[in-house]
Design an enzyme around this catalytic site. Structure first.
Site, PDB file in Angstrom:
ATOM      1  N   HIS A 159      -3.438 147.954  87.522  1.00  0.00           N
ATOM      2  CA  HIS A 159      -4.076 149.589  87.751  1.00  0.00           C
ATOM      3  C   HIS A 159      -4.675 150.324  88.523  1.00  0.00           C
ATOM      4  CE1 HIS A 159      -0.255 148.485  85.043  1.00  0.00           C
ATOM      5  NE2 HIS A 159      -0.648 148.048  84.049  1.00  0.00           N
ATOM      6  N   ASP A 195       3.345 140.552  87.100  1.00  0.00           N
ATOM      7  CA  ASP A 195       2.731 141.326  85.893  1.00  0.00           C
ATOM      8  C   ASP A 195       3.995 141.977  85.317  1.00  0.00           C
ATOM      9  OD1 ASP A 195      -0.087 142.194  84.679  1.00  0.00           O
ATOM     10  OD2 ASP A 195       1.322 143.553  84.491  1.00  0.00           O
ATOM     11  N   HIS A 197       4.076 144.574  83.993  1.00  0.00           N
ATOM     12  CA  HIS A 197       4.087 146.099  84.278  1.00  0.00           C
ATOM     13  C   HIS A 197       3.891 146.649  86.248  1.00  0.00           C
ATOM     14  CE1 HIS A 197       2.503 144.789  80.141  1.00  0.00           C
ATOM     15  NE2 HIS A 197       2.943 146.283  79.871  1.00  0.00           N
TER      16      HIS A 197
HETATM   17  N1  LIG Z   1      -2.142 150.649  77.152  1.00  0.00           N
HETATM   18  C1  LIG Z   1      -0.343 150.931  77.339  1.00  0.00           C
HETATM   19  C2  LIG Z   1      -0.486 149.247  78.047  1.00  0.00           C
HETATM   20  C3  LIG Z   1      -1.185 148.546  79.290  1.00  0.00           C
HETATM   21  C4  LIG Z   1      -0.265 147.640  79.632  1.00  0.00           C
HETATM   22  C5  LIG Z   1      -2.032 146.748  80.611  1.00  0.00           C
HETATM   23  C6  LIG Z   1      -0.955 145.762  81.215  1.00  0.00           C
HETATM   24  O1  LIG Z   1      -0.772 144.166  81.387  1.00  0.00           O
HETATM   25  N2  LIG Z   1      -0.974 146.265  82.857  1.00  0.00           N
HETATM   26  O2  LIG Z   1      -0.362 144.652  83.632  1.00  0.00           O
HETATM   27 ZN   LIG Z   2       0.759 143.874  82.301  1.00  0.00          ZN
END
Ligand SMILES: NCCCCCC(=O)NO
Ligand SMILES: [Zn+2]
Length: 343
Positions: A159, A195, A197
């Site tokens: 991210h 992943d 996300h």
């Molecule tokens: N705090 C909100 C969710 C964060 C997702 C983190 C993650 O697993 N990213 O791949």
């Molecule tokens: Zn994730």
């Protein structure tokens, strides 16, 4: 397969603002310990502590001022008398200005963050730089002629963009490793993000570049974090047009439809003929993951590894998310065993 791991990850144990409350972050130290224990239990291969790399290697992807912010944020925060985790309180959204870096730490925290899932603690800088070192040493291992390596990175990175952190990510380990390959003679690198996300940071970093193909399978952003990137129409821009491929998938996706998208993604990567393949290995696609919404079983993760092996490129696995801590080790190592069994 050699596993690089970073014992300094224990220095980072943060909180996060979620569901309107400041609570312990899902991205716990125990995650990496569980994966490492599973690597040892199955005898995946040798273990190694990464070498130390200079800040200039991180600055090949991130801006110098952002790297300097990560290094100095805790000192600036505690200079105000704070002893608890540093979290942003304001962000430059919509028509607020982001062309001037604030001097006050409260302004910098929002200037350099996309959300409140990236608390800064006393040990965060050391942990995140050693996580990036883990990916860098993994890539060096490939460049020395080895077929694969596992960079057990913690904290994760996908991210994080050139100038912002978010979603438990501070330095983009996968992007830093990909850039290192290009800096050492590589012509093309593919990054496959599995992943749950969307890897908005990795996408942002390489969006205008044809020398890195970014491919991501993830929860549809209309209903899944990070919500504001990861749609199918995001295909790259300028020279990078066509080198960004998103496969947004609905909540409830099981292996049947996941594998169809994965096979198509692997075909596109094979056609790109990368000198190296970097896998952003999140295992929060697991059916019991507490913050995600796919329905992959632990057995399905073998299939992810086998599909990656079919690409037949030198491959660096970089650990990203996955929060069902008891099974994160099994699921991550199942991918690696599916890969080694398929090469
Ligand atoms: N705090 C909100 C969710 C964060 C997702 C983190 C993650 O697993 N990213 O791949
Ligand atoms: Zn994730």
């Amino acid at each position: 397969m050699l596993t690089f791991h970073n014992p300094d990850h224990h220095l980072h144990h943060a909180s996060e603002l979620k569901d309107g409350k400041v609570s312990p972050c899902f991205e716990l130290p125990h995650r990496a310990d569980t994966v490492l224990a599973r690597v040892r239990q199955v005898g995946l291969g040798q273990l190694a502590i990464p070498a130390h790399y200079g800040k200039e290697r991180y600055a090949r992807i991130h801006s110098e001022r952002y790297v300097n912010f990560l290094e100095s944020a805790w000192q600036e925060w505690t200079a105000l008398g704070h002893r608890h985790d540093a979290l942003p309180l304001v962000w430059p959204v919509r028509d607020l200005r982001s062309d001037i870096e604030p001097e006050h730490i409260d302004g910098k925290l929002g200037f350099y963050a996309m959300d409140a899932g990236v608390a800064i603690t006393a040990g965060t800088w050391q942990a995140v730089r050693r996580s990036a070192d883990t990916a860098l040493n993994g890539m060096d291992h490939l460049l020395q002629g080895n077929r694969s390596a596992f960079a057990l990175c913690r904290p994760p990175g996908h991210h994080a963009a050139a100038e912002y952190m978010g979603g438990y990510c501070y330095l983009n380990n996968a992007a830093i490793a990909a850039q290192s390959c290009l800096d050492q003679g590589g012509k093309r690198v593919a990054i496959l993000d599995v992943d749950f996300h969307h890897g908005n940071g990795t996408q942002s970093i390489f969006y205008q570049r044809p020398d890195v193909l970014f491919v991501s399978l993830h929860g549809d952003p209309r209903r899944s974090y990070p919500y504001f990137s990861g749609h199918r129409d995001e295909t790259g821009s300028g020279a990078g047009q066509g080198f960004n491929l998103n496969y947004p998938l609905p909540h409830g996706t099981d292996w049947g439809s996941y594998a169809t998208a994965l096979d198509d993604a692997c075909k596109r990567i094979r056609a790109y003929q990368p000198d190296a393949l970097v896998i952003s290995l999140g295992v929060d696609t697991y059916e019991n993951d507490p913050i995600s919404h796919f329905r992959l079983t632990s057995h399905d993760f073998f299939g992810i590894g086998a599909a990656i092996a079919s690409i037949q490129s030198p491959t660096l696995f970089v650990m990203e998310g996955g929060y069902m801590v008891d099974e994160i080790g099994i699921n991550a190592v199942n991918v690696l065993q599916g890969y080694t069994g398929g090469v």
